[in-house]
Design a protein around this motif. Structure first.
Motif, PDB file in Angstrom:
ATOM      1  N   ALA A  62       1.596  -3.104  -7.007  1.00  0.00           N
ATOM      2  CA  ALA A  62      -0.073  -3.788  -6.048  1.00  0.00           C
ATOM      3  C   ALA A  62      -0.487  -1.641  -5.609  1.00  0.00           C
ATOM      4  O   ALA A  62       0.679  -1.053  -5.554  1.00  0.00           O
ATOM      5  N   ARG A  63      -1.354  -1.935  -5.535  1.00  0.00           N
ATOM      6  CA  ARG A  63      -1.894  -0.770  -4.793  1.00  0.00           C
ATOM      7  C   ARG A  63      -2.241  -1.030  -3.253  1.00  0.00           C
ATOM      8  O   ARG A  63      -1.717  -0.016  -2.359  1.00  0.00           O
ATOM      9  N   ARG A  64      -2.047  -1.927  -3.063  1.00  0.00           N
ATOM     10  CA  ARG A  64      -2.218  -2.447  -1.066  1.00  0.00           C
ATOM     11  C   ARG A  64      -1.352  -2.644  -0.829  1.00  0.00           C
ATOM     12  O   ARG A  64      -0.212  -3.656  -1.774  1.00  0.00           O
ATOM     13  N   TYR A  65      -0.838  -2.477   0.909  1.00  0.00           N
ATOM     14  CA  TYR A  65       0.720  -2.800   1.030  1.00  0.00           C
ATOM     15  C   TYR A  65       0.279  -4.051   1.845  1.00  0.00           C
ATOM     16  O   TYR A  65      -0.758  -4.323   2.203  1.00  0.00           O
ATOM     17  N   VAL A  66       1.130  -5.413   1.303  1.00  0.00           N
ATOM     18  CA  VAL A  66       1.234  -6.868   2.185  1.00  0.00           C
ATOM     19  C   VAL A  66       2.204  -6.806   2.843  1.00  0.00           C
ATOM     20  O   VAL A  66       3.215  -7.315   1.825  1.00  0.00           O
ATOM     21  N   TYR A  85       1.846  -1.101  21.797  1.00  0.00           N
ATOM     22  CA  TYR A  85       0.539  -0.402  20.689  1.00  0.00           C
ATOM     23  C   TYR A  85       0.468  -0.972  19.515  1.00  0.00           C
ATOM     24  O   TYR A  85       0.658  -1.257  18.692  1.00  0.00           O
ATOM     25  N   ARG A  86      -1.091  -0.553  19.028  1.00  0.00           N
ATOM     26  CA  ARG A  86      -1.301  -1.025  17.955  1.00  0.00           C
ATOM     27  C   ARG A  86      -1.373  -0.041  16.842  1.00  0.00           C
ATOM     28  O   ARG A  86      -1.474   1.266  17.207  1.00  0.00           O
ATOM     29  N   VAL A  87      -0.909  -0.122  15.660  1.00  0.00           N
ATOM     30  CA  VAL A  87      -0.086   0.444  14.406  1.00  0.00           C
ATOM     31  C   VAL A  87      -0.642   0.434  13.181  1.00  0.00           C
ATOM     32  O   VAL A  87      -0.756  -0.718  12.570  1.00  0.00           O
ATOM     33  N   ASP A  88      -1.421   1.791  12.927  1.00  0.00           N
ATOM     34  CA  ASP A  88      -1.890   1.549  11.394  1.00  0.00           C
ATOM     35  C   ASP A  88       0.238   1.641  10.273  1.00  0.00           C
ATOM     36  O   ASP A  88       0.077   2.702  10.380  1.00  0.00           O
ATOM     37  N   ILE A  89      -0.564   0.668   9.651  1.00  0.00           N
ATOM     38  CA  ILE A  89       0.844   0.260   8.605  1.00  0.00           C
ATOM     39  C   ILE A  89      -0.183   0.495   7.056  1.00  0.00           C
ATOM     40  O   ILE A  89       1.054   0.248   5.940  1.00  0.00           O
ATOM     41  N   GLY A  90      -1.239   0.837   7.255  1.00  0.00           N
ATOM     42  CA  GLY A  90      -1.785   0.879   5.926  1.00  0.00           C
ATOM     43  C   GLY A  90      -2.058  -0.157   5.149  1.00  0.00           C
ATOM     44  O   GLY A  90      -2.089  -0.442   3.707  1.00  0.00           O
ATOM     45  N   GLU A  91      -1.648  -1.332   5.839  1.00  0.00           N
ATOM     46  CA  GLU A  91      -2.342  -3.181   6.164  1.00  0.00           C
ATOM     47  C   GLU A  91      -3.374  -3.039   6.121  1.00  0.00           C
ATOM     48  O   GLU A  91      -4.258  -2.643   6.900  1.00  0.00           O
ATOM     49  N   GLY A 191       4.504   2.486   1.345  1.00  0.00           N
ATOM     50  CA  GLY A 191       4.142   3.436   0.690  1.00  0.00           C
ATOM     51  C   GLY A 191       3.558   4.764   1.621  1.00  0.00           C
ATOM     52  O   GLY A 191       3.150   6.207   0.823  1.00  0.00           O
ATOM     53  N   ARG A 192       4.433   5.420   2.049  1.00  0.00           N
ATOM     54  CA  ARG A 192       4.586   6.015   2.873  1.00  0.00           C
ATOM     55  C   ARG A 192       6.667   6.600   2.791  1.00  0.00           C
ATOM     56  O   ARG A 192       7.113   5.863   3.588  1.00  0.00           O
TER      57      ARG A 192
END
Length: 234
Positions: A62-66, A85-91, A191-192
């Motif tokens: 998959a390309r996008r993390y779920v 906090y709000r956190v960007d996890i690529g979702e 993916g990180r």
């Protein structure tokens, strides 16, 4: 057992006393008997399980993390919001991280993360109709166990499949690099990969090797990666 190809909607034989479901699997009540439940696949891929069969997941490129519960992720703090906090996890949605979800954190003594800070966290809640929730400690021991703010270092982006491979203790890449020079790493299922080494050229070498071995990149095997590493000034 050989990996089995499954498709969305298929029932899979995932059973265990301490069953944990990863990406691509969903537990739901059966239509014939609502008091019983079954596990079905939500995406196409290869059905995988841990050695003791307690953890099951569908391996797909998959390309996008779920997000899935108990998965480790690397996130970037994007906003301070009240006591968290709000956190960007690529979702698709931002995740929330409570300021008390750290080892030893209290209302008087808690981390003071800034926008842009990196965190290594565990997904504590993941539901398709709710934003993901994170925590920076082991839920059972309440100890950090390596989770928390990541200071310094560099984040490499790679495929989700590459992250799963790096988390496998039998994979060749990290032992190969660790035999060349000391390094620290944190691997997120999103993916990180965070890496830290003594010299910048060593960090660059690690990043280039990850990209070269990534199935979505060069796809190098152990022999090719070793030869490639020798060509780098690390």
């Amino acid at each position: 057992m050989a990996s089995e190809l499954v498709f969305p909607g298929e029932t899979v034989p995932a059973k265990h006393v301490n069953l944990k479901l990863g990406p691509g699997l969903l537990q739901q009540a059966t239509l014939s008997n609502p008091s019983e439940s079954s596990v079905v696949s939500t995406k196409a891929g290869l059905l995988q399980h841990s050695a003791n069969r307690s953890k099951w997941w569908v391996d797909s490129n998959a390309r996008r993390y779920v997000p899935a519960p108990q998965e480790s992720v690397i996130g970037v703090v994007t906003q301070r919001l009240g006591e968290g906090y709000r956190v960007d996890i690529g979702e698709a949605h931002q995740a929330s991280l409570d300021a008390l979800a750290f080892e030893g954190a209290t209302k008087r003594n808690k981390p003071n993360l800034k926008v842009g800070s990196l965190v290594y966290a565990r997904v504590s809640l993941a539901h398709k109709d709710m934003e993901p929730e994170l925590e920076c400690f082991d839920a059972q021991t309440r100890k950090a166990e390596g989770f928390g703010e990541l200071k310094g270092g560099f984040v490499v982006r790679c495929s989700l499949k590459m992250c799963r491979q790096l988390l496998d203790s039998k994979h060749f890449l990290l032992p190969l690099l660790g035999g060349k020079f000391p390094l620290e790493s944190a691997i997120g299922m999103n993916g990180r990969v965070w890496i830290s080494a003594k010299e910048p050229k060593q960090i660059i070498a690690v990043a280039r090797c990850i990209e070269a071995v990534d199935p979505d990149g060069g796809g190098m095997d152990a022999v090719e990666a070793k030869a490639f590493l020798e060509t780098l000034d690390a």
